[in-house]
Design an enzyme around this catalytic site. Structure first.
Site, PDB file in Angstrom:
ATOM      1  N   CYS A 190       0.869  -1.177   0.000  1.00  0.00           N
ATOM      2  CA  CYS A 190       0.000   0.000   0.000  1.00  0.00           C
ATOM      3  C   CYS A 190       0.907   1.228   0.000  1.00  0.00           C
ATOM      4  O   CYS A 190       2.045   1.166   0.474  1.00  0.00           O
ATOM      5  CB  CYS A 190      -0.877  -0.043   1.250  1.00  0.00           C
ATOM      6  SG  CYS A 190      -1.721   1.494   1.637  1.00  0.00           S
ATOM      7  N   HIS A 191       0.408   2.343  -0.505  1.00  0.00           N
ATOM      8  CA  HIS A 191       1.233   3.546  -0.589  1.00  0.00           C
ATOM      9  C   HIS A 191       1.751   3.986   0.784  1.00  0.00           C
ATOM     10  O   HIS A 191       2.834   4.573   0.898  1.00  0.00           O
ATOM     11  CB  HIS A 191       0.457   4.684  -1.257  1.00  0.00           C
ATOM     12  CG  HIS A 191       1.355   5.801  -1.656  1.00  0.00           C
ATOM     13  ND1 HIS A 191       1.558   6.905  -0.855  1.00  0.00           N
ATOM     14  CD2 HIS A 191       2.159   5.973  -2.735  1.00  0.00           C
ATOM     15  CE1 HIS A 191       2.440   7.701  -1.437  1.00  0.00           C
ATOM     16  NE2 HIS A 191       2.810   7.171  -2.571  1.00  0.00           N
ATOM     17  N   THR A 192       0.992   3.683   1.842  1.00  0.00           N
ATOM     18  CA  THR A 192       1.411   4.061   3.196  1.00  0.00           C
ATOM     19  C   THR A 192       2.738   3.393   3.569  1.00  0.00           C
ATOM     20  O   THR A 192       3.586   3.999   4.238  1.00  0.00           O
ATOM     21  CB  THR A 192       0.314   3.683   4.217  1.00  0.00           C
ATOM     22  OG1 THR A 192      -0.909   4.246   3.762  1.00  0.00           O
ATOM     23  CG2 THR A 192       0.624   4.196   5.603  1.00  0.00           C
ATOM     24  N   HIS A 248       1.144  -3.859   6.000  1.00  0.00           N
ATOM     25  CA  HIS A 248      -0.085  -3.837   6.803  1.00  0.00           C
ATOM     26  C   HIS A 248      -1.317  -4.322   6.042  1.00  0.00           C
ATOM     27  O   HIS A 248      -2.397  -4.356   6.611  1.00  0.00           O
ATOM     28  CB  HIS A 248      -0.316  -2.429   7.367  1.00  0.00           C
ATOM     29  CG  HIS A 248      -0.567  -1.403   6.312  1.00  0.00           C
ATOM     30  ND1 HIS A 248       0.447  -0.867   5.562  1.00  0.00           N
ATOM     31  CD2 HIS A 248      -1.715  -0.857   5.865  1.00  0.00           C
ATOM     32  CE1 HIS A 248      -0.073  -0.013   4.693  1.00  0.00           C
ATOM     33  NE2 HIS A 248      -1.371   0.010   4.860  1.00  0.00           N
ATOM     34  N   GLU A 249      -1.179  -4.681   4.776  1.00  0.00           N
ATOM     35  CA  GLU A 249      -2.310  -5.268   4.047  1.00  0.00           C
ATOM     36  C   GLU A 249      -1.981  -6.731   3.850  1.00  0.00           C
ATOM     37  O   GLU A 249      -1.025  -7.045   3.142  1.00  0.00           O
ATOM     38  CB  GLU A 249      -2.439  -4.609   2.652  1.00  0.00           C
ATOM     39  CG  GLU A 249      -3.496  -3.573   2.577  1.00  0.00           C
ATOM     40  CD  GLU A 249      -3.748  -3.081   1.149  1.00  0.00           C
ATOM     41  OE1 GLU A 249      -4.327  -2.012   1.034  1.00  0.00           O
ATOM     42  OE2 GLU A 249      -3.393  -3.746   0.165  1.00  0.00           O
ATOM     43  N   CYS A 276     -10.936  -2.394  20.439  1.00  0.00           N
ATOM     44  CA  CYS A 276     -10.767  -3.069  21.736  1.00  0.00           C
ATOM     45  C   CYS A 276     -12.108  -3.570  22.287  1.00  0.00           C
ATOM     46  O   CYS A 276     -12.161  -4.454  23.121  1.00  0.00           O
ATOM     47  CB  CYS A 276     -10.121  -2.117  22.744  1.00  0.00           C
ATOM     48  SG  CYS A 276     -11.207  -0.786  23.323  1.00  0.00           S
ATOM     49  N   CYS A 287     -13.726   0.719  24.819  1.00  0.00           N
ATOM     50  CA  CYS A 287     -13.655   2.176  24.970  1.00  0.00           C
ATOM     51  C   CYS A 287     -14.918   2.860  24.458  1.00  0.00           C
ATOM     52  O   CYS A 287     -15.779   2.236  23.839  1.00  0.00           O
ATOM     53  CB  CYS A 287     -12.415   2.720  24.251  1.00  0.00           C
ATOM     54  SG  CYS A 287     -12.545   2.650  22.445  1.00  0.00           S
ATOM     55  N   CYS A 341     -15.409   2.441  20.691  1.00  0.00           N
ATOM     56  CA  CYS A 341     -15.854   1.099  20.289  1.00  0.00           C
ATOM     57  C   CYS A 341     -17.316   0.861  20.685  1.00  0.00           C
ATOM     58  O   CYS A 341     -18.045   0.149  19.982  1.00  0.00           O
ATOM     59  CB  CYS A 341     -14.957   0.030  20.905  1.00  0.00           C
ATOM     60  SG  CYS A 341     -13.333  -0.069  20.105  1.00  0.00           S
ATOM     61  N   CYS A 364     -10.948   3.613  17.811  1.00  0.00           N
ATOM     62  CA  CYS A 364     -10.648   3.019  19.121  1.00  0.00           C
ATOM     63  C   CYS A 364      -9.568   3.799  19.879  1.00  0.00           C
ATOM     64  O   CYS A 364      -8.523   4.122  19.319  1.00  0.00           O
ATOM     65  CB  CYS A 364     -10.188   1.578  18.891  1.00  0.00           C
ATOM     66  SG  CYS A 364      -9.634   0.718  20.374  1.00  0.00           S
ATOM     67  N   ARG A 417      -6.105   2.786  18.075  1.00  0.00           N
ATOM     68  CA  ARG A 417      -6.091   3.685  16.922  1.00  0.00           C
ATOM     69  C   ARG A 417      -4.686   3.723  16.327  1.00  0.00           C
ATOM     70  O   ARG A 417      -3.702   3.626  17.050  1.00  0.00           O
ATOM     71  CB  ARG A 417      -6.506   5.077  17.398  1.00  0.00           C
ATOM     72  CG  ARG A 417      -6.725   6.078  16.300  1.00  0.00           C
ATOM     73  CD  ARG A 417      -7.081   7.437  16.886  1.00  0.00           C
ATOM     74  NE  ARG A 417      -8.251   7.401  17.740  1.00  0.00           N
ATOM     75  CZ  ARG A 417      -8.842   8.487  18.216  1.00  0.00           C
ATOM     76  NH1 ARG A 417      -8.366   9.685  17.931  1.00  0.00           N
ATOM     77  NH2 ARG A 417      -9.904   8.394  18.992  1.00  0.00           N
ATOM     78  N   CYS A 460      -6.940  -2.759   4.187  1.00  0.00           N
ATOM     79  CA  CYS A 460      -6.579  -1.336   4.245  1.00  0.00           C
ATOM     80  C   CYS A 460      -7.292  -0.536   3.166  1.00  0.00           C
ATOM     81  O   CYS A 460      -8.430  -0.143   3.320  1.00  0.00           O
ATOM     82  CB  CYS A 460      -5.069  -1.139   4.157  1.00  0.00           C
ATOM     83  SG  CYS A 460      -4.608   0.618   4.172  1.00  0.00           S
ATOM     84  N   ARG A 478      -2.771  -2.801  -7.007  1.00  0.00           N
ATOM     85  CA  ARG A 478      -2.261  -3.590  -5.883  1.00  0.00           C
ATOM     86  C   ARG A 478      -1.380  -4.724  -6.410  1.00  0.00           C
ATOM     87  O   ARG A 478      -1.738  -5.422  -7.356  1.00  0.00           O
ATOM     88  CB  ARG A 478      -3.421  -4.197  -5.074  1.00  0.00           C
ATOM     89  CG  ARG A 478      -4.035  -3.179  -4.091  1.00  0.00           C
ATOM     90  CD  ARG A 478      -3.007  -2.814  -3.027  1.00  0.00           C
ATOM     91  NE  ARG A 478      -3.509  -1.898  -2.024  1.00  0.00           N
ATOM     92  CZ  ARG A 478      -3.332  -0.580  -2.052  1.00  0.00           C
ATOM     93  NH1 ARG A 478      -2.719  -0.013  -3.074  1.00  0.00           N
ATOM     94  NH2 ARG A 478      -3.776   0.185  -1.066  1.00  0.00           N
TER      95      ARG A 478
END
Length: 380
Positions: free
Chosen positions: A48-50, A70-71, A100, A103, A106, A114, A118, A178, A373
């Site tokens: 992913c670009h992130t 993260h994907e 979670c 909170c 959530c 969250c 987060r 993502c 992707r």
């Protein structure tokens, strides 16, 4: 898998040793999961670009050495103390933000932000004990957004794992962890276009095309794609985009062009570039009285959004969204079911595949702006 429970696992991971340098496939040690943590065998991941943004580390705190990613999709190998809703063998999608379930966010029906889990891009350790679960020869390697999927095994907080249908092909649904969910949810959950309505999408990368796909699923009759790169227009037709506007082709602001095309403005707009000028255009191009603009793209930290307050007084609505307003554990399993029921098409988002050993090729493709992707197959 049972033979590895409670033990350190040695496996391959792609380590970013320093900013902008090619990732290096290393043998890493992955510690067992601690309280409320889960160790996952990653089978497929995508870029992913992130990931590229934090690998380049031009605009934020550099945290290295680090395992990005993260994907992804994987299978639970073992669970730590206190984990009750996952067990070894479950199929999961790791998500960069969490739920979670305790909170105020959530417990709210409106929020998915969250308090505990987060996204935190600066944190390179687990929240339980402020330590990393990755090491090489005893030296810690930092985590990334709680997921670090560029490793054959990773450790993730239970709140950041969506348990999904084991029949779902992980090499397709992994993209839902993502970008695709972010764009899709921005349209379906936040903009909520009505059947037969008009939608403008700013930025036709993977997230923008997912937003367009959301508009297509919602039954929008006009989906106007806005992008400075005319090469993206042909591909975007596959995602329901019916018309294209390249701001470079006009002397006047793009919001005026869209207002003229649509008799006063579009019903909904979704902004997926993160450029503040595009955000302003996306807001100002919606129709007065009922128009809703949704901001998805992440701006520069010093960016300022300027518009005449009359634009709001004339009953235009401006909204923001984070991860498409989806709660990872509660909502993502049902998005996977949309794919399984053929309501949502994912194949068209996947334009390239590489083996894990060639992960740097995926970075090259993204830096050249080629494709959407790229699936990275672990163990290859």
């Amino acid at each position: 898998m049972s033979s590895t429970i409670g033990k350190v696992i040695r496996c391959k991971a792609a380590v970013a040793w320093e900013a902008g340098k090619p990732l290096v496939i290393e043998k890493v040690e992955v510690a067992p999961p601690q309280k409320m943590e889960v160790r996952v065998k990653i089978l497929v991941t995508s870029l992913c670009h992130t990931d590229v943004y934090f690998w380049e580390a031009k605009g934020q705190n550099p945290v290295f050495p680090r395992i990005l990613g993260h994907e992804a999709g994987g299978v639970v190998e073992s669970v730590g103390e206190g984990v009750t809703d996952l067990q070894p063998g479950d199929h999961v999608l790791p998500v960069f933000t969490g739920e979670c379930k305790e909170c105020a966010h959530c417990k709210s029906e409106e929020s998915n932000m969250c308090d505990l889990l987060r996204i935190n891009t600066d944190r390179g350790v687990m929240i339980n004990d402020e330590k990393s679960r990755f090491s090489i020869n005893g030296k810690p390697i930092f985590h990334f957004v709680g997921t670090s999927t560029f490793s054959e095994y990773t450790v993730v907080h239970v709140g950041c794992l969506a348990k999904i249908n084991p029949e779902a092909p992980l090499d397709k649904v992994c993209v839902l962890s993502c970008g695709i969910s972010t764009g899709l949810g921005a349209t379906l959950n936040v903009a909520k276009p009505k059947k037969g309505s008009s939608v403008a999408v700013f930025g036709l990368g993977a997230v923008g095309l997912a937003a367009a796909e959301g508009a297509r699923i919602a039954g929008a009759s006009r989906i106007i794609g806005v992008d400075l790169n005319a090469n993206r227009f042909e591909l975007a037709k596959k995602f329901g985009v019916t018309e294209f506007v390249n701001p470079k082709d006009y002397k006047k602001p793009v919001q005026e062009v869209i207002a003229e095309m649509t008799n006063g403005g579009v019903d909904r707009s979704v902004e997926c570039t993160g450029h503040v000028d595009a955000m302003i255009s996306a807001f100002e191009c919606v129709h007065d009285g009922w128009g809703v603009a949704v901001l998805v793209g992440v701006p520069h930290k010093d960016a300022v959004f300027k518009t005449n307050p009359l634009n709001l007084l004339n009953e235009r609505t401006l909204k923001g969204t984070f991860f498409g307003n989806y709660k990872p554990r509660s909502d993502i399993p049902s998005v996977v079911e949309k794919y399984m029921n053929k309501e949502l098409e994912l194949e068209k988002f996947i334009t390239h595949e590489v083996p894990f050993s060639e992960i740097n090729k995926a970075f090259d493709l993204m830096l050249k702006g080629e494709g959407l992707r790229c699936i990275i197959r672990m163990g290859e």
